[in-house]
Structures are given as structure tokens and as C-alpha cells.
Scaffold this motif. Structure first.
Motif, PDB file in Angstrom:
ATOM      1  N   ALA A  64     118.413 107.349 -15.918  1.00 37.92           N
ATOM      2  CA  ALA A  64     118.999 108.573 -15.383  1.00 37.92           C
ATOM      3  C   ALA A  64     120.117 109.101 -16.270  1.00 37.92           C
ATOM      4  O   ALA A  64     120.728 110.118 -15.957  1.00 37.92           O
ATOM      5  CB  ALA A  64     119.534 108.325 -13.968  1.00 37.92           C
ATOM      6  N   LYS A 103     120.597 107.156  -8.827  1.00 35.03           N
ATOM      7  CA  LYS A 103     120.044 107.251 -10.174  1.00 35.03           C
ATOM      8  C   LYS A 103     118.559 106.884 -10.200  1.00 35.03           C
ATOM      9  O   LYS A 103     117.791 107.455 -10.970  1.00 35.03           O
ATOM     10  CB  LYS A 103     120.844 106.371 -11.131  1.00 35.03           C
ATOM     11  CG  LYS A 103     122.254 106.882 -11.374  1.00 35.03           C
ATOM     12  CD  LYS A 103     123.016 106.000 -12.348  1.00 35.03           C
ATOM     13  CE  LYS A 103     124.405 106.547 -12.594  1.00 35.03           C
ATOM     14  NZ  LYS A 103     125.172 105.719 -13.550  1.00 35.03           N
ATOM     15  N   TYR A 132     124.953 111.124 -14.013  1.00 38.28           N
ATOM     16  CA  TYR A 132     123.550 110.911 -14.346  1.00 38.28           C
ATOM     17  C   TYR A 132     123.078 112.100 -15.179  1.00 38.28           C
ATOM     18  O   TYR A 132     123.775 113.117 -15.278  1.00 38.28           O
ATOM     19  CB  TYR A 132     122.688 110.764 -13.086  1.00 38.28           C
ATOM     20  CG  TYR A 132     122.822 111.897 -12.097  1.00 38.28           C
ATOM     21  CD1 TYR A 132     122.145 113.100 -12.288  1.00 38.28           C
ATOM     22  CD2 TYR A 132     123.641 111.773 -10.981  1.00 38.28           C
ATOM     23  CE1 TYR A 132     122.286 114.148 -11.391  1.00 38.28           C
ATOM     24  CE2 TYR A 132     123.783 112.813 -10.083  1.00 38.28           C
ATOM     25  CZ  TYR A 132     123.096 114.002 -10.293  1.00 38.28           C
ATOM     26  OH  TYR A 132     123.246 115.049  -9.408  1.00 38.28           O
TER      27      TYR A 132
END
Length: 329
Positions: A148, A175, A315
Motif C-alpha cells: 500500500a 492498508k 498509504y
């Protein structure tokens, strides 16, 4: 103009500050463009740079930042003209910059300045690793660590576009969900003690053919790598450089290969346009859509953005809007 200027090595991003009255760059030299920066991509190495811990140590004073998107104000080359929307690499934490035209490309159609600001380093890094170094093939299993993150999110998309079966790892539920949205077939938390067993199960015992590792998980990954597997060493985000027992590579015919995209300009310059041509085809086809962190920062809040990267709370690609004013051509 406003810019972040570094006059000494800093302890960290918290010491960065915006200078309100920095002189505009001089007239661009032959081969350069003058660009109004609209957005900047934030990277982990930006923190290393301002601390004097990066392999490149610019002389003081310098403007940090490595990626940008914006509008050409002045051009000295026929390939670009004032008003062109571009992205590239250069000192980006400033409202106006002079950059080499060799480090600039036109923004793909339908991409925003925010999307384009994070393209220049992450996407060619991931494409060159998976294609040039690992020679990833359709149908192979590809394990992407930190899936991510900036380069990881690009790697997931590229691997899927190449026809691979993608297993993503990340360290939080949020994530992992992001990795699945990006196209990962399976998402596994690498904080689980048995994550390598989960990977082997996801591959029906075959193991992964390619490992994309920007974190520093090579040794653990050898436990779930297939015969003739290829492990890509992209970086060491966890902060330590591994010492891997070589017998781990020997027993399964594993290849561990590094990827230093920035060095291609010097060592294999012919590969650079080749990679970008392939990426632009994927951009135009819609197979690659830059994923952005939900919070868009500003020039003043870049320190917060870098902290979010450093403490792994962010992320995808972290972006800062630098200028929202209309360009004065």
C-alpha cells in the motif's frame, strides 16, 4: 516566492520551515525549463536527504524534494512550450523551479497534477524491477511487500497489468484493504508470525516466483519463494540492511537482484525511454491509475506528510499541493 530551503543538516522533517521571500530562479539555461510547481510527491528519501544521510548530499543552501508536476513557464527546448502540463524530477518544495528538460515528461491525458506528481520515481522503479530485472511473466505469483506504499502500490498495479497473480503484504487492515482495491488477489498482514505460511498456502504450496521488497524482508521471504524464484531488493524502509545467509538462496536456486532506477541514466540510458514508453501505454489504457493518500498536504504542511511516511501511517503516494494560483505565462 515561497520555498523550503535547507541551510544545515536537520534532525528531521519537524525542523523544515517555509521561507516566504525566496528569490525566483534565474532565467533557465539552455536545456532547462522553468516550471510553476503545482504539486510535489513526498518520499522517504526526502527525510534522509535533509539529514545528510542520503547518498546524494547537495551543497547548502538547497531546496529539497524529488518529484513534481506543474506548468511550463519558460522553455529553452523545442520539445516543450509555455503552458505545457509536465511532471518530472527536481527540487520540488518551491513554487517555481528550473529543471533539466531531460528530467521532464508530459502529463498523461486525464491525470490531475496531484496524480502526476508521484509518477516520476515510483512507477519506473517498479516497472524496471518487475520487467527488466525479474522478467515477471503472466501467470506467475508475485509477492509485493509494503503493497500500500508508494512504490508498492505501483508494483501491485504493474504486476496485475502484466498478468501475474499478486499477493500483497501490509501492516494494517486499512492498508490491506487498499492493496485489494489496487488489484491484489490476496492480502496478508506481515505482522502475523506465520505470514510466510499464509503465502505458501495462497500459492497452493508452489511459493512465489517473484518477491518485490522495498522493506528489508528478504531473509523471511526466502521461506516462501519458489524454485528459481527472483527476489527484488528495492530498499530498506524498516531501517536496517539485511545480511542474508547465502544457503537460503542456494537451496532453491533463488536469485536476489537489486534495482537502482536512478543509475540507469548513467549505465543503461537506452532503457529509460523504453520503460517510459511502456508505462505511458499502460497509463493511456487505464490499467495504471495512481493511488493517492487521502490527505493532500500543502507546502506549509510538508513536514507532517513526511512524518506520515516515516511512521508508516500513510498509504499509497503522499502528495502536497504547492501552488493553486493560475499560471502567469
Amino acid at each position: 516566492m515561497k520555498a523550503i530551503v535547507v541551510n544545515r543538516w536537520l534532525k528531521g522533517p519537524e525542523e523544515l520551515a517555509v521561507s516566504q521571500h525566496v528569490d525566483l530562479p534565474a532565467e533557465p539555461k539552455q536545456g532547462e525549463l522553468q516550471v510553476q510547481v503545482k504539486a510535489a510527491g513526498l518520499n522517504f528519501f526526502d527525510t534522509l536527504m535533509i539529514q545528510g544521510k542520503y547518498q546524494i548530499k547537495p551543497p547548502f543552501p538547497f531546496i529539497p524534494g524529488g518529484e513534481f508536476s506543474g506548468i511550463v513557464l519558460k522553455s529553452t527546448v523545442p520539445a516543450f512550450k509555455p503552458g505545457d502540463r509536465v511532471f518530472g524530477s527536481g527540487a520540488s518544495y518551491a513554487e517555481v523551479v528550473n529543471v533539466s528538460a531531460a528530467n521532464v515528461l508530459p502529463i498523461p491525458r486525464h491525470f490531475s497534477f496531484e496524480q502526476a506528481a508521484g509518477l516520476y520515481i515510483t512507477y519506473p522503479t517498479s516497472y524496471a524491477a518487475l520487467v527488466l530485472r525479474a522478467q515477471l511473466k503472466a501467470g506467475e505469483y508475485c509477492l509485493v511487500h509494503a503493497a500500500a506504499g508508494g512504490v508498492g502500490s505501483a508494483a501491485v498495479q504493474i504486476a496485475k497489468a502484466l498478468g501475474a497473480k499478486v499477493i500483497a503484504t501490509a501492516g494494517s487492515k486499512e492498508k490491506l484493504e487498499m492493496a485489494k482495491k489496487l488489484g491484489a488477489d490476496v492480502a496478508i498482514n506481515y505482522r502475523d508470525k506465520n505470514w510466510t505460511e499464509q503465502v505458501k498456502k495462497a500459492t497452493q504450496g508452489h511459493g512465489v516466483d517473484v518477491v518485490y521488497d522495498p522493506v528489508g524482508l528478504v531473509e523471511a521471504s526466502t521461506k516462501c519463494t519458489a524454485w528459481n524464484g527472483r527476489i527484488l531488493v528495492i530498499g530498506f524502509a524498516q531501517g536496517t540492511i539485511e545480511k542474508v545467509p547465502m544457503n537460503r538462496l542456494l537451496l532453491k536456486n533463488i536469485s536476489a537482484v537489486g534495482l537502482h532506477w536512478g543509475a540507469y541514466v548513467k549505465n543503461e540510458p537506452e532503457r529509460v525511454p523504453e520503460v517510459w514508453r511502456a508505462l505511458f501505454q499502460l497509463f493511456e489504457s487505464g490499467k495504471l491509475q495512481p493511488a493517492l493518500y487521502h490527505h493532500i498536504y500543502t507546502l506549509d504542511t510538508i513536514p507532517e506528510g513526511l512524518q506520515a511516511i516515516n511512521n508508516r501511517s500513510s498509504y499509497a503516494k503522499v502528495i502536497a499541493r504547492i501552488s493553486q494560483d493560475e499560471s502567469k505565462l
